[in-house]
Write a protein that holds these residues in place. Structure first.
Motif, PDB file in Angstrom:
ATOM      1  N   ALA A  28      38.106 -43.455  29.725  1.00 44.42           N
ATOM      2  CA  ALA A  28      38.498 -42.089  30.081  1.00 44.42           C
ATOM      3  C   ALA A  28      37.440 -41.455  30.971  1.00 44.42           C
ATOM      4  O   ALA A  28      37.750 -40.778  31.966  1.00 44.42           O
ATOM      5  CB  ALA A  28      38.698 -41.259  28.818  1.00 44.42           C
ATOM      6  N   ALA A  29      36.162 -41.667  30.624  1.00 43.81           N
ATOM      7  CA  ALA A  29      35.093 -41.088  31.445  1.00 43.81           C
ATOM      8  C   ALA A  29      35.024 -41.787  32.791  1.00 43.81           C
ATOM      9  O   ALA A  29      34.739 -41.143  33.811  1.00 43.81           O
ATOM     10  CB  ALA A  29      33.764 -41.213  30.710  1.00 43.81           C
ATOM     11  N   ALA A  82      36.391 -28.179  32.188  1.00 44.38           N
ATOM     12  CA  ALA A  82      36.760 -29.089  33.270  1.00 44.38           C
ATOM     13  C   ALA A  82      36.594 -30.535  32.819  1.00 44.38           C
ATOM     14  O   ALA A  82      37.449 -31.396  33.096  1.00 44.38           O
ATOM     15  CB  ALA A  82      35.908 -28.806  34.504  1.00 44.38           C
ATOM     16  N   VAL A  83      35.497 -30.815  32.090  1.00 42.12           N
ATOM     17  CA  VAL A  83      35.268 -32.171  31.587  1.00 42.12           C
ATOM     18  C   VAL A  83      36.354 -32.547  30.580  1.00 42.12           C
ATOM     19  O   VAL A  83      36.908 -33.656  30.608  1.00 42.12           O
ATOM     20  CB  VAL A  83      33.868 -32.261  30.934  1.00 42.12           C
ATOM     21  N   MET A 104      30.274 -36.000  23.464  1.00 41.48           N
ATOM     22  CA  MET A 104      29.428 -36.535  24.530  1.00 41.48           C
ATOM     23  C   MET A 104      29.230 -38.033  24.408  1.00 41.48           C
ATOM     24  O   MET A 104      28.983 -38.710  25.396  1.00 41.48           O
ATOM     25  CB  MET A 104      28.065 -35.846  24.499  1.00 41.48           C
ATOM     26  N   GLU A 105      29.342 -38.579  23.189  1.00 41.72           N
ATOM     27  CA  GLU A 105      29.129 -40.018  23.011  1.00 41.72           C
ATOM     28  C   GLU A 105      30.208 -40.836  23.713  1.00 41.72           C
ATOM     29  O   GLU A 105      30.079 -42.046  23.844  1.00 41.72           O
ATOM     30  CB  GLU A 105      29.109 -40.391  21.523  1.00 41.72           C
ATOM     31  N   HIS A 106      31.311 -40.178  24.113  1.00 46.91           N
ATOM     32  CA  HIS A 106      32.379 -40.886  24.816  1.00 46.91           C
ATOM     33  C   HIS A 106      32.387 -40.563  26.299  1.00 46.91           C
ATOM     34  O   HIS A 106      33.332 -40.913  26.987  1.00 46.91           O
ATOM     35  CB  HIS A 106      33.746 -40.525  24.218  1.00 46.91           C
ATOM     36  N   ARG A 150      32.089 -39.036  39.372  1.00 50.84           N
ATOM     37  CA  ARG A 150      33.513 -38.734  39.459  1.00 50.84           C
ATOM     38  C   ARG A 150      33.752 -37.262  39.723  1.00 50.84           C
ATOM     39  O   ARG A 150      34.745 -36.901  40.334  1.00 50.84           O
ATOM     40  CB  ARG A 150      34.220 -39.138  38.150  1.00 50.84           C
ATOM     41  N   MET A 151      32.907 -36.384  39.221  1.00 52.19           N
ATOM     42  CA  MET A 151      33.098 -34.937  39.381  1.00 52.19           C
ATOM     43  C   MET A 151      31.823 -34.317  39.944  1.00 52.19           C
ATOM     44  O   MET A 151      31.148 -33.547  39.266  1.00 52.19           O
ATOM     45  CB  MET A 151      33.419 -34.294  38.018  1.00 52.19           C
ATOM     46  N   PRO A 152      31.466 -34.614  41.197  1.00 56.95           N
ATOM     47  CA  PRO A 152      30.161 -34.169  41.689  1.00 56.95           C
ATOM     48  C   PRO A 152      30.004 -32.650  41.741  1.00 56.95           C
ATOM     49  O   PRO A 152      28.928 -32.130  41.435  1.00 56.95           O
ATOM     50  CB  PRO A 152      30.076 -34.781  43.086  1.00 56.95           C
TER      51      PRO A 152
END
Lengths: 669, 318
Positions: free
Chosen positions: A459-460, A357-358, A367-369, A376-378
């Protein structure tokens, strides 16, 4: 029953051509995943009916397929039913997830035809009851999953991952082929019933154990045969990653249990030492590798390695107790291992879905990005958190129960008479405790860096919550994590027929224990009640909230972060995945990975940025695989000359080979 | 009737630990101050701090998530449940069978897991440093604790705390090498887990060596009060654990009358005072160590626990 299950597998295979025809149509995805979902649910129901039903006799089917004098034998007994349930629960969840997730697939024609084939392969491995059908189904599963790994073959790493996977899978199948050859013996009894009737001699059984460990361990990811796993599992689309990590490794575990506990006869005392040592090393190495990763899906794949280690610790203890005639303790250890099989398939599928999903929402696996996704995605964040807590063995969730049972089995082992085990078991206990603590550290990192903090990239920052069907699949699995954690007695009792068949005893019935506790041996010895712990935690947290909000203050004010007075607006000042792991890297990594940190400081007055470089070496790859690879490469270069001989040289080569072989035959006594 | 008494004792224990925990923290602070020739804050200062914090507004960072607001309650609940199951003045508590010692350790692990997540939530570098060091310490302290549990469980034949205490209070225990090793290891783990000197300093702020305080830096108001209370409860838990396992004298049995309960309660308060005094003495007589010396300290605890377990695998009389 087994006929119904075979019909299910046949339906899955039958959708393959449908999927090929509809590969470009927009209806292909709902049809393929919808039918897969329905068939998986039906197979799950069949498995549960067999496992929980009262009928003791296994259901058998012989189909006129395969080798003409053998036929294809299929059998659904308690062990097969348990693994059929685990496999199809995972498959059903993955199909549901894919109904929503598959919408984002760029090349559905590369995924859709192979997906049902993969599911059918896994189901058939569990059902097979002769060596030939087992190996055919096993290869079917391997090759269809290889095709799925190669779905995005234009990504440069994926091609390498697929190549290594193919080599390791062929190697594993070769080992399994030899295993079954030894078990069948010179008479050629290739059905499992024949093998069970004539157990191998002690020397042959030893070879069977080693070959089975290589064959199934290379698929399950036992260290040092794990190298393909963290490359191949993340390369596939996320629902397939979940299937490969959560389900296919369990099929490999099934192969191990079937061969070692069922077919290879009575275990020798030293078998358990091999399995325990491998399990302990796998558990700790898996989690240490995982801590060094910053690719979310690769981190999860390494955790699969860790959990396979925990499962094998349970099996090793069960073998030790079985070999020394302690069936009750063996039942406890085997139940612990099998329960962890189920638990791991649930939370690992959940975590891979979350990673998928991420990936969809941000296009990032690194993960660094990422960061800040909880805003945003609770909902995804919540279910992913449940999965993280479950895999970190935190009460009251399910991962804790199986590790707790494993610890209880370890505490029964001083009664074992063998001195080797007296040394090994406490050490393995320490390794298990270490891996559990490190896993918690790793999932603080995985969740904290991905979902908490501030977004590290646009993006995140612009991520969107995932679709409803994907969320539904994750919610179901998260609920299962909680249910299996607070009502473990139900799951332990349903494992009883499996354990009874394999070690000749079962754990005490948990059904009638007061307050739904679980009591592995006797109440004075140990008991655990996940339900009460959960209820107590809810009540005391709720009481605290109520009391404070009523009696004290419930006011809240928003302000900039404090950070000791020096908050920095740039998100790169946050802790990243590798900086979070830095203390653990210094403690464990300097020894295990030869970790080196190099700081390049520009001279004073120079405005160039300073650089910190971390070097890690994978010693297993360097010591074990690199020499083999370079040896094969060198031999191939040397033999390359053979391709450029003249026709006379070729003919004389063939002639001399013939003469040589005839000479050997003549001299052979 | 017996059930009502049991329920009352269990409830009394839950309230007692909640009331005593800040007092123990205050006592340790006072004793430390006296050793340093300061007058120090009054004994009840932690209560005043808690009340003051509870009444204040929560000042929340703009980008703090819902998890950040839930975590103080989670941490408090997990710690409170864990400490309620440790025998303090009476063994055989009503719900003691619902979680054995391994589960109590794991409950504390849950609390730490969420607390470390809270350190990362706002995205400040202080929170990150605290969390990452906390999990490094925990990754060694937890296995060491499990090894200690193994030692005690192998001796007593049970992982239930009540059964363990019943065994350790009986005359057949005697002096054992394994128990001595386990005691030393348990004290080392307790110091690390409670962020005391020489591992961490509970009194500092604005110092790069801090671990626990860095992690909770962004908390304020009632949230901070809950986290402080949970930290006090954890200290009380470890002192109670050491007291009930290694100094089980005076503790009331499962079928004790009111007189025995009173003796048990008095003995418990005495043990807490002794424990707090020794902790203060130890903390004032030693210097804080560098962060990367902590793994060696805890590695020693792990090895001691493993050694004790190994001894018991070979002979139950060691």
């Amino acid at each position: 029953m087994v006929h119904l299950a075979l019909i299910g597998a046949a339906v899955l295979i039958a959708i393959v051509p449908v999927a090929m025809l509809m590969r470009t149509s927009s209806h292909g995805r709902p049809i393929v995943y919808g039918i897969s979902l329905i068939v998986s649910l039906a197979l799950l129901a069949i498995a549960l009916l067999t496992l929980l039903g009262s009928s003791e006799a296994a259901s058998v089917a012989v189909l006129p397929l395969g080798l003409p004098w053998l036929g294809a034998h299929f059998r659904l007994d308690a062990l097969a039913a348990f693994f059929l349930a685990v496999v199809n629960l995972g498959c059903a969840a993955a199909s549901l997830f894919a109904l929503g997730y598959g919408r984002h697939e760029h090349d559905p024609q590369r995924v859709l035809p192979f997906y049902p084939a993969f599911l059918a392969g896994m189901t058939l491995v569990v059902l097979a009851a002769d060596a030939f059908s087992f190996l055919v189904a096993w290869e079917f599963m391997s090759l269809s999953s290889w095709a799925l790994v190669m779905a995005h073959h234009r990504v440069s790493d994926n091609a390498r991952a697929g190549y290594i996977y193919l080599v390791m899978a062929s190697f594993g199948t070769l080992a399994l082929l030899l295993t079954f050859g030894l078990l069948a013996g010179p008479g050629g009894g290739y059905t499992f019933a024949d093998m069970r009737a004539v157990p191998p001699s002690a020397g042959l059984a030893a070879a069977v154990l080693i070959l089975a460990l290589i064959g199934t361990g290379s698929k399950a990811g036992l260290v040092p045969l794990h190298v393909w796993l963290p490359l191949a599992h993340p390369a596939a689309p996320s629902h397939v990653s979940a299937l490969m990590s959560g389900v296919m490794t369990k099929v490999a575990v099934y192969g191990f249990v079937r061969i070692v506990f069922d077919l290879a006869g009575e275990p020798a005392w030293w078998w358990s030492m091999v399995v325990l040592a491998l399990g302990g090393i796998t558990a700790v190495m898996g989690v240490l590798y995982a801590l060094m990763q910053h690719d979310l899906k690769r981190l999860l794949a390494y955790h699969t390695v860790e959990n396979i280690g925990i499962i094998f610790i349970g099996f090793g203890l069960a073998l030790a107790f079985k070999a020394h005639g302690m069936p009750l303790a063996a039942a406890l250890a085997l139940t612990a291992g099998l329960l962890h099989v189920f638990n791991h398939s649930v939370f690992k599928s959940l975590l891979f879905f979350g990673a998928g999903a991420v990936l969809n929402a941000t296009g990032e696996r690194d993960m660094e990005h990422l960061g800040g996704l909880i805003h945003r995605m609770p909902q995804t964040a919540f279910v992913f958190l449940v999965g993280c807590a479950a895999i970190s063995a935190l009460p009251p969730l399910n991962g804790f129960v199986s590790e707790w049972l494993t610890f209880q089995a370890i505490l029964l082992s001083p009664a074992l008479p063998s001195w080797g085990l007296k040394f090994l078991v406490p050490a393995v206990g320490a390794l298990l405790a270490l891996s559990a603590a490190l896993a918690a550290a790793c999932f603080v990192k995985a969740f904290g860096v991905t979902f908490l903090g501030r977004p590290r990239t646009p993006a995140a920052a612009g991520a969107q919550e995932t679709d409803a069907l994907s969320l539904a699949a994750m919610m179901v699995l998260a609920a299962l994590c909680l249910i299996a954690g607070i009502l473990p007695g139900l799951f332990i009792d349903s494992l009883a027929p499996v354990v009874q068949a394999l070690v000749g005893a079962r754990m005490p019935v948990q059904h009638g224990v007061e307050w739904l506790s679980i009591v592995p041996v006797a109440e004075s010895r140990s008991s655990y009640n996940g339900l009460l712990v959960f209820v107590f935690m809810v009540i005391s947290g709720w009481l605290a909230a109520l009391a404070i909000h009523r009696l004290a203050s419930d006011r809240l004010r928003r302000a900039p972060p404090w950070d000791c007075g020096y908050p920095d607006p740039s998100p790169i000042t946050q802790y990243s995945a590798s900086s979070f792991a830095q203390p653990i890297r210094r403690v464990f990594g300097t020894m295990v990975f030869r970790a080196r940190e190099r700081v390049e400081m520009p001279p004073p007055g120079d405005s160039a940025p300073a650089r910190l470089t971390v070097e890690l070496r994978d010693l297993i790859w360097d010591v074990l695989y690199a020499p083999i690879a370079s040896g094969v490469g060198a031999a191939a270069t040397r033999l390359n000359a053979l391709q450029f001989l003249t026709i006379r040289q070729f003919l004389s080569l063939v002639f001399s080979a013939l003469v040589f072989l005839l000479l050997v035959l003549a001299i052979w006594p | 009737m017996a059930l009502i008494l049991d329920l009352a004792v269990q409830g009394a224990q839950m309230l007692l630990v909640l009331l005593l925990a800040p007092l123990l923290t205050g006592f340790v602070r006072k004793a430390k101050a006296r050793f340093l020739r300061r007058r120090g804050p009054p004994l009840w200062q932690p209560y005043l701090d808690l009340v003051r914090l509870m009444r204040k507004d929560v000042v929340l960072a703009h980008n703090a998530s819902w998890l950040f607001r839930v975590i103080p309650y989670l941490v408090f609940a997990a710690t409170w449940v864990a400490v309620s199951l440790v025998p303090t003045f009476r063994t055989g508590l009503l719900f003691s069978w619902s979680a054995d010692l391994i589960a109590i350790i794991a409950l504390l692990g849950s609390a730490r897991f969420f607390q470390a997540l809270a350190g990362l939530d706002v995205g400040t570098s202080f929170g990150g440093i605290g969390s990452s060091r906390e999990v490094m310490i925990a990754s060694l302290a937890e296995p060491a604790m499990i090894m200690i549990v193994f030692t005690l469980a192998l001796l007593a034949g049970s992982t239930q705390l009540s059964t363990m205490v019943g065994f350790l209070v009986s005359p057949e225990v005697g002096l054992r090498v394994s128990l001595g090793l386990a005691l030393i290891a348990l004290i080392m783990v307790a110091i690390a887990e409670n962020a005391r000197i020489p591992v961490d300093n509970p009194a500092t702020h604005l110092e790069l060596t801090m671990v626990h305080e860095a992690m909770v830096l962004e908390y304020s108001g009632r949230h901070l009060a809950l986290i402080d209370l949970a930290a006090s409860l954890k200290l009380l838990l470890y002192v109670s654990l050491i007291a009930c396992l290694f100094a089980p004298w005076g503790i009331a049995g499962a079928s004790a009358g009111l007189a025995a309960l009173a003796i048990g309660a008095a003995a418990y308060v005495g043990k807490l005072a002794a424990g707090g005094f020794l902790l203060a003495l130890f903390e004032t007589s030693i210097a804080k160590m560098r962060v990367f010396r902590v793994p060696e300290f805890l590695g020693a605890a792990l090895m001691l626990g493993l050694l004790a377990t190994l001894l018991l695998f070979f002979s139950r009389s060691l």
